[in-house]
Design a protein around this motif. Structure first.
Motif, short mmCIF file in Angstrom:
data_model
loop_
_atom_site.label_atom_id
_atom_site.label_comp_id
_atom_site.label_asym_id
_atom_site.label_seq_id
_atom_site.Cartn_x
_atom_site.Cartn_y
_atom_site.Cartn_z
N ASP A 297 0.81 -1.22 0.00
CA ASP A 297 0.00 0.00 0.00
C ASP A 297 0.84 1.27 0.00
N VAL A 298 2.15 1.14 0.21
CA VAL A 298 3.03 2.31 0.27
C VAL A 298 3.40 2.74 -1.15
N GLU A 326 7.88 -4.90 -2.79
CA GLU A 326 6.88 -3.84 -2.96
C GLU A 326 7.53 -2.46 -3.08
N ALA A 327 8.82 -2.35 -2.74
CA ALA A 327 9.54 -1.08 -2.92
C ALA A 327 9.56 -0.66 -4.38
N ASP A 328 9.37 -1.61 -5.29
CA ASP A 328 9.34 -1.28 -6.72
C ASP A 328 8.17 -0.37 -7.07
N GLY A 391 -7.12 6.43 -4.80
CA GLY A 391 -7.53 5.38 -3.89
C GLY A 391 -6.86 5.47 -2.54
N GLN A 392 -7.07 4.45 -1.71
CA GLN A 392 -6.49 4.41 -0.37
C GLN A 392 -5.03 3.98 -0.46
N VAL A 393 -4.14 4.90 -0.20
CA VAL A 393 -2.72 4.62 -0.30
C VAL A 393 -2.00 5.17 0.93
N ALA A 408 10.05 6.59 12.01
CA ALA A 408 9.30 6.45 10.77
C ALA A 408 7.83 6.74 11.07
N LEU A 409 7.23 7.56 10.24
CA LEU A 409 5.81 7.87 10.36
C LEU A 409 5.10 7.38 9.12
N VAL A 410 3.94 6.78 9.30
CA VAL A 410 3.11 6.34 8.18
C VAL A 410 1.90 7.25 8.08
N VAL A 411 1.71 7.82 6.91
CA VAL A 411 0.57 8.69 6.63
C VAL A 411 -0.31 7.97 5.60
N THR A 412 -1.62 8.01 5.81
CA THR A 412 -2.53 7.37 4.85
C THR A 412 -3.54 8.40 4.33
N SER A 413 -4.01 8.16 3.13
CA SER A 413 -4.94 9.08 2.48
C SER A 413 -6.34 8.96 3.09
#
Length: 414
Positions: A297-298, A326-328, A391-393, A408-413
């Motif tokens: 999802d990142v 998934e880093a790709d 979309g939701q990312v 590390a901080l995770v931000v979501t839409s």
């Protein structure tokens, strides 16, 4: 059974080398502008410092704050107040019980201008000429104290200090205040004012600053094979975090969710990152787990990426390890190429950039990368912004600091 409150971002504020507020700073970042320029002083000659440029504030506090406020605050607190006022207004200046309002605004170094000016006064003119407000101005909690006084925030006024990870850790601590039920709203971020000959001389002596005196705007070049160090910067970034329920009840505009916080320490060296990147990987994985977000999802990472020879590639490998294949699908931005390194303010400003990247679906560019390092194993956004998917990312913001601090901080839409 109680549930943990969801944390959302409802206000943004900043004063930076790119602009005096968030809109001007974001426009300049998307345009790929550099805030680095020669300093209008003789420090390099007078003190024999090998660096004569920096990323100074685009709008001086004297153009924003009244003189009485400037006289009683160190520049680091001045920057914080400017950013906090913008963030609070951007959030709609919400009406909130002060017992449910908190402040977490921190600095990596604190009131160094006040400290050194006070010492000069004592040495040259004697103790009677030292200003009585010296200690309240130099103390590292001064910025958060002034913000809490300004807003009447009584749920807590905190100052977490973790060098260049300070701003991001402050935002993470603020999110935890809301999750723990201590507050409904917390004003959080980081600030730094260290463009002064002593810290510049110290960083230059440690060989961590770029010495491209003939090309300040091109000096910060994360992931370029010719990178030679960071560009010192100054400024502040502040966000308003709020429980989703509180924001919804007042009809607030929501930029994004602050969904995950990951913290770790290297336990390796006082200035050098662990070459294995293990602590960075743990912080990113912890943040993703905290957010309940899968690596797939990142879509975007705002890297710490200071433009140092060793640090950039350690982080790049760590991102690859944390996200796996998934880093790709995630694009990388290194915005210090434009802002310089705001030290304690960096993580907060870059959180704002991460929030806006998801809100506007645009990853900001990395400039000055003429020759990408062949060891870079990620998709770097170069020169022009990159569109992000609908979309939701999710996006990740990394901040690391001397002492082995990893955030590390995770931000979501939304």
């Amino acid at each position: 059974m109680s549930t943990v409150p969801e944390v959302v971002v409802t206000g943004l504020g900043a004063t930076t080398p790119l602009g005096g507020d968030v809109p001007s700073t974001w426009r300049a970042a998307l345009a790929g502008e550099s805030g680095a320029r020669p300093m209008d002083n003789d420090w390099a000659t007078t003190y024999e410092i090998g660096v004569n440029f920096a990323a100074q504030l685009r709008v001086p506090p004297s153009e924003v704050l009244p003189r009485p406020e400037i006289k009683r605050m160190d520049p680091s607190s001045q920057y914080a107040i400017i950013a906090a006022r913008e963030a609070w207004a951007d959030a709609g200046a919400p009406e909130v019980d002060g017992d449910r309002l908190g402040s977490v605004v921190s600095s990596g170094i604190g009131g160094i201008w006040t400290t050194l000016d006070g010492w000069d006064t004592l040495r040259e003119k004697g103790g009677r000429r030292v200003l009585p407000m010296t200690v309240p101005m130099l103390m590292p909690n001064s910025a958060t104290a002034y913000v809490s006084l300004e807003l009447g925030a009584r749920a807590g006024a905190h100052a977490v200090v973790s060098a260049c990870a300070t701003g991001a850790e402050a935002i993470g601590y603020a999110a935890d205040m809301i999750r723990a039920g201590r507050a409904d709203i917390v004003v959080a971020g980081g600030t730094e004012a260290v463009i002064h000959p002593m810290p510049i001389a110290a960083f230059a002596a440690s060989r961590t600053l770029s010495t491209r005196n003939d090309d300040p705007a091109g000096a910060s070049r994360p992931y370029d094979v010719d990178r030679d160090g960071f560009v010192i910067g100054e400024g502040a970034g502040v966000v308003v975090l709020e429980s989703a329920a509180h924001a919804a009840a007042r009809g607030a505009r929501v930029y994004a969710r602050l969904a995950g916080v990951g913290l770790s320490a290297d336990g390796y060296h006082i200035t050098s990152p662990d070459p294995s990147g293990g602590g960075q990987v743990r912080a990113m994985r912890s943040a993703l787990a905290d957010a309940g977000v899968a690596a797939r999802d990142v879509v975007h990472v705002n890297a710490h990426a200071t433009s140092t020879v060793v640090g950039d590639l350690i982080e790049a490998r760590s991102i690859r390890e944390a996200l796996g294949d998934e880093a790709d699908h995630a694009v990388l931005s290194a915005t210090k190429s434009m802002t310089g390194h705001l030290l304690g303010g960096a993580g907060a400003l870059e959180t704002i950039f991460t929030v806006l990247a998801l809100h506007d679906r645009l990853a900001p560019p990395t400039i000055n990368v003429a020759n990408p390092d062949p060891e870079l194993v990620l998709d770097l956004v170069r020169d022009t912004p990159r569109a992000l998917p609908a979309g939701q990312v999710a996006a990740v913001n990394n901040s690391f600091g001397f002492g082995g601090h990893n955030v590390a901080l995770v931000v979501t839409s939304v």
